[in-house]
Write a protein that holds these residues in place. Structure first.
Motif, PDB file in Angstrom:
ATOM      1  N   ALA A 101      72.015 -27.854 -14.930  1.00 38.09           N
ATOM      2  CA  ALA A 101      73.102 -28.028 -13.958  1.00 38.09           C
ATOM      3  C   ALA A 101      73.663 -29.445 -13.931  1.00 38.09           C
ATOM      4  O   ALA A 101      74.117 -29.908 -12.902  1.00 38.09           O
TER       5      ALA A 101
ATOM      6  N   LEU B 162      73.414 -23.274 -10.600  1.00 43.72           N
ATOM      7  CA  LEU B 162      74.316 -24.064  -9.749  1.00 43.72           C
ATOM      8  C   LEU B 162      73.631 -24.488  -8.447  1.00 43.72           C
ATOM      9  O   LEU B 162      74.084 -25.411  -7.782  1.00 43.72           O
ATOM     10  N   ASP B 163      72.542 -23.810  -8.089  1.00 42.34           N
ATOM     11  CA  ASP B 163      71.770 -24.243  -6.908  1.00 42.34           C
ATOM     12  C   ASP B 163      71.267 -25.673  -7.078  1.00 42.34           C
ATOM     13  O   ASP B 163      70.971 -26.355  -6.112  1.00 42.34           O
ATOM     14  N   PHE B 164      71.145 -26.123  -8.334  1.00 43.29           N
ATOM     15  CA  PHE B 164      70.639 -27.477  -8.584  1.00 43.29           C
ATOM     16  C   PHE B 164      71.755 -28.514  -8.623  1.00 43.29           C
ATOM     17  O   PHE B 164      71.499 -29.699  -8.782  1.00 43.29           O
ATOM     18  N   ALA B 165      72.996 -28.057  -8.522  1.00 45.03           N
ATOM     19  CA  ALA B 165      74.128 -28.989  -8.530  1.00 45.03           C
ATOM     20  C   ALA B 165      74.452 -29.393  -7.097  1.00 45.03           C
ATOM     21  O   ALA B 165      74.027 -28.750  -6.137  1.00 45.03           O
ATOM     22  N   PHE B 166      75.228 -30.464  -6.966  1.00 43.63           N
ATOM     23  CA  PHE B 166      75.595 -30.942  -5.644  1.00 43.63           C
ATOM     24  C   PHE B 166      77.042 -30.577  -5.333  1.00 43.63           C
ATOM     25  O   PHE B 166      77.876 -30.526  -6.232  1.00 43.63           O
TER      26      PHE B 166
ATOM     27  N   VAL C 239      78.603 -27.830  -4.395  1.00 42.39           N
ATOM     28  CA  VAL C 239      79.066 -26.659  -5.141  1.00 42.39           C
ATOM     29  C   VAL C 239      80.191 -25.967  -4.367  1.00 42.39           C
ATOM     30  O   VAL C 239      80.078 -25.756  -3.162  1.00 42.39           O
TER      31      VAL C 239
END
Lengths: 349, 129
Positions: free
Chosen positions: B70, B95-99, B101
């Motif tokens: 991500a 995408l849970d690991f992206a900021f 979102v």
């Protein structure tokens, strides 16, 4: 050269990184009667394979049409078991000092756990560097880290009777939601969507706690924190429809996975090329005799960041390592299929 | 002697030289300060690879395109989100690991460059990892 005392660990080789390249290098060294200690910042072997994609299938390991990241790690651990490597997990090598000569290299390594290693050869198999928690882009969050914002739980007691906010939808977020709920004063789980990557039984246990009113679940993202002297008083939640909600809390735990930072490798005096360590393609040795680099962390013309490349590199590095460790012994090339000598070492003869 | 031009990767994807579908498209990356950079992307490669080859800032791509990190998070311009399509289940999980979102968030290692994406605009976030 400093005098090694009893607390120091003396070994032929220190391997930095317990990912697939580091693990298979143990095997190749072991066939040549070379003992290794492996140091890794993670709590387990496998590196990216077990940390980033334990369940994802890998299709390009020769001879294994399909294997998961964890499956490959387990197989490698089984394969190197006869050579009895010593693992040092949850430790990061901080300093690497050369105490030998060009033809008789020797190294002294220290870790953040206070251990000291004396080795003749060092093999850097550190992949993309050391794994560290991803820090969300919340202004001033660094002022709260380690005091009221945590990326891991060291002491559960620290969360007793506190208002706790946990962010994320994976196993870490859900596990700590379930573990801290009984002791926290209140607990709010924040996630960007109403779907969770975590194990289904954890998700249903969490949903049960929400249904019983024991914890709160909010859809959205934490954008700001408030507090003073490192102590949180509130976290600001931006909900998915754009509204801002203030959550009173004294503890915040963001779980956004791990990222790789090169870390102390940059300080060891090795030549670096865009955070990679250049090596030759005959021995995979770095600019410093006796220090090798294998796997994703090295660079040479034509380099492919594939697990199979790391295996090949480890095998060739082991050949040169043998010359440093046993300078008077002639190295005979042998096959495991036919050499009873190698088969004895593997415990199959 | 057969001369193989390894750089001409478009040949591997069936595009005909000198005609047919374009083998290169324009992609614009707009950074978090609003600075646009327009580069050529090869049909068949990914938007992430295009960014890396052209030294586009704010794309880390730590895992190298395995959909496992991500750190190649982008926001697809609203005019293009239909053509790029939606994130797969695996990509949504990552995408849970992206900021920060948003509904138009994608991991650009999962967007393959196709002729109909000529002119694609994506924005990059201020922080990937």
């Amino acid at each position: 050269m400093s005098h090694p005392n009893a607390a120091e660990i003396n070994t032929d080789v220190v391997i930095i990184g317990a990912g697939p390249a580091g693990l298979f290098t143990v095997f190749e060294l072991g066939l040549l009667d070379i003992k290794a200690h492996i140091i890794d910042i993670l709590p387990r072997a496998g590196g990216q394979c077990s940390e980033l994609y334990p369940e994802k299938p890998i299709y390009d390991i020769p001879g294994l049409p399909l294997v998961t990241g964890q499956g490959l790690t387990d197989n490698l651990m089984q394969q190197i078991e006869p050579f009895g490597p010593t693992f040092h997990f949850n430790e990061m090598v901080e300093t690497l000092t050369s105490v030998g000569t060009e033809h008789a290299p020797a190294f002294r390594l220290t870790t953040d756990a206070g251990k000291i290693f004396n080795a003749k050869v060092v093999i850097v198999a550190a992949g993309g560097g050391s794994f560290q928690p991803k820090k969300p882009p919340i202004p001033d969050i660094d002022q709260y880290e380690g005091k009221s914002v945590f990326y891991a739980v060291r002491q559960m007691e620290d969360f007793r009777d506190k208002d706790v906010v946990i962010v994320g939808g994976g196993d870490s977020a859900l596990d700590w939601t379930l573990n801290l709920e009984p002791i926290a004063k209140s607990l709010t789980l924040v996630h960007r969507r109403d779907a969770f990557r975590a194990a289904p039984h954890s998700v249903s246990a969490m949903q049960e706690l929400v249904a019983k009113g024991k914890i709160a679940f909010k859809l959205g993202q934490i954008t700001h924190v408030e507090g003073n002297q490192g102590q949180l008083t509130a976290a600001l939640l931006k909900t998915n429809d754009g509204a801002i909600e203030k959550l009173s809390c004294q503890r915040l735990m963001p779980f956004f996975g791990l990222t790789m930072k090169l870390g102390p490798v940059a300080d060891w005096g090795l030549n670096l090329n865009e955070n990679l360590v250049p090596v030759d393609t005959e021995k995979f040795e770095t600019s410093h005799p006796g220090i090798f680099a294998v796997g994703d962390i090295n660079y040479y013309p034509g380099k492919l960041k594939l697990i199979l490349s790391g295996f090949h590199e480890g095998a060739l590095a082991a050949q040169k390592a043998h010359r440093y460790i046993y300078p008077d012994k002639k190295l005979l090339f042998q096959y495991t299929t036919s050499s009873t000598n190698l088969q004895k070492k593997l415990g199959v003869s | 002697m057969v001369k193989i031009n390894f750089r001409d990767t478009a040949a591997f994807y069936g595009a005909e030289p000198g005609g047919g579908a374009p083998t290169k498209v324009k992609i614009t990356f707009v950074d978090s300060h609003g600075q646009p950079r327009t580069v050529e992307g090869e049909v068949g490669s990914t938007v992430m690879e295009t960014a890396r080859r052209n030294d586009i800032p704010e794309i880390a791509a730590e895992c190298g395109g395995a959909c496992a990190c991500a750190t190649c998070h982008v926001y697809v311009d609203s005019a293009w989100s239909e053509k790029t399509g939606k994130a797969s289940q695996m990509e949504e999980d990552m995408l849970d690991f992206a900021f920060d979102v948003q509904p138009n968030s994608r991991l650009c290692c999962q967007i393959t460059v196709r002729p109909e994406l000529d002119g694609l605009i994506v924005k990059t976030p201020s922080q990937q990892g």
